[in-house]
Write an enzyme that holds these catalytic residues in place. Sequence first.
Site, PDB file in Angstrom:
ATOM      1  N   VAL A 157     109.469 122.764  12.307  1.00 36.58           N
ATOM      2  CA  VAL A 157     108.534 123.614  13.046  1.00 36.58           C
ATOM      3  C   VAL A 157     108.437 123.148  14.501  1.00 36.58           C
ATOM      4  O   VAL A 157     107.968 122.054  14.787  1.00 36.58           O
ATOM      5  CB  VAL A 157     107.140 123.647  12.380  1.00 36.58           C
ATOM      6  CG1 VAL A 157     107.192 124.476  11.113  1.00 36.58           C
ATOM      7  CG2 VAL A 157     106.621 122.256  12.040  1.00 36.58           C
ATOM      8  N   GLU A 158     108.902 123.994  15.377  1.00 38.89           N
ATOM      9  CA  GLU A 158     108.825 123.796  16.825  1.00 38.89           C
ATOM     10  C   GLU A 158     108.892 125.178  17.458  1.00 38.89           C
ATOM     11  O   GLU A 158     109.288 126.142  16.805  1.00 38.89           O
ATOM     12  CB  GLU A 158     109.963 122.891  17.305  1.00 38.89           C
ATOM     13  CG  GLU A 158     111.330 123.293  16.783  1.00 38.89           C
ATOM     14  CD  GLU A 158     112.393 122.226  17.036  1.00 38.89           C
ATOM     15  OE1 GLU A 158     112.575 121.857  18.217  1.00 38.89           O
ATOM     16  OE2 GLU A 158     113.034 121.777  16.072  1.00 38.89           O
TER      17      GLU A 158
END
Length: 299
Positions: A157-158
Amino acid sequence: MKPRRRSPSRSKSSGLTTFVRAARFGALAAIAFGLASCAIAPSSSRYPTKGDVRPHQGVARAHQLPIHGVDISKWQGDVDWASLGQAGTKFAFIKATEGDDHLDSKFHENWWAAKKAGVPRGAYHFVFWCSPAQDQAAWFKKNVPQDPDALPPVLDVEWNGQSVNCPKKVPREQALAMIQVMLREMEAHTGKRPIIYTDITFHKEILEGEFNDYPFWIRSTAAEPHERYSDRRWTFWQFTTTGRVPGVKGDVDRNTFYGTENQWRMFVQSACDPRDHSRLKPLGLCRDMDPVQTASVSE
């Protein structure tokens, strides 16, 4: 025409001169190689064949930790998994899927080659914030085999800031809800609690104080994790993106596990961070551990 014969004394002198020159050249070459090695390989007695083309003093402690691994995608090209394993690589996270329609073109090749080489590996999914979470989870489950010997899966998750199709950010509440769906579905598919991978910006904007029952894999390439992440305990640390490892041509991300060799065995066996085992095992979130091999979480 026959070659002209040299006198014995001249031949001997010439041979000695050649030997001295060769010895000098060899010594200079060895010194040059040694200096070059120092430039790309931070001092480490654990993995002397591994290095970094742009070492940063801020992450020097990572090189002293005992358990090292890599993360791999199609961008590493053809990987010699046998050489990678022989170099002391203890784990590999392999890119599998992205969004709801992209499969890394090297995933299946890397997945089975790593297993054949005896390198423990887990699959990771890169989140695309413009696709429904349920669709992304379904895509991951469709493409990633159910392998009981694999490491826990990873949810990456980014923000997709460099994406052409979806560079935007979503509200914090929406991001957290999407993450929760995908974590739940990935766990149901693999039977293991997923690892959350993230970077400094996304963690600060979305993840601080959240998902504390999950192992975290964090990126910090210029400083130790505690200097960049607020109160976040980590299990894996990505400390460089310019690593060099036998079996991989060019740059590769290098990572380390937080603990000892015994704690690593506990992690692999239980699919849980050993520090959480006593709390999460009664909830059915960790596998049993062999008490003979895993005497204490502090060892």
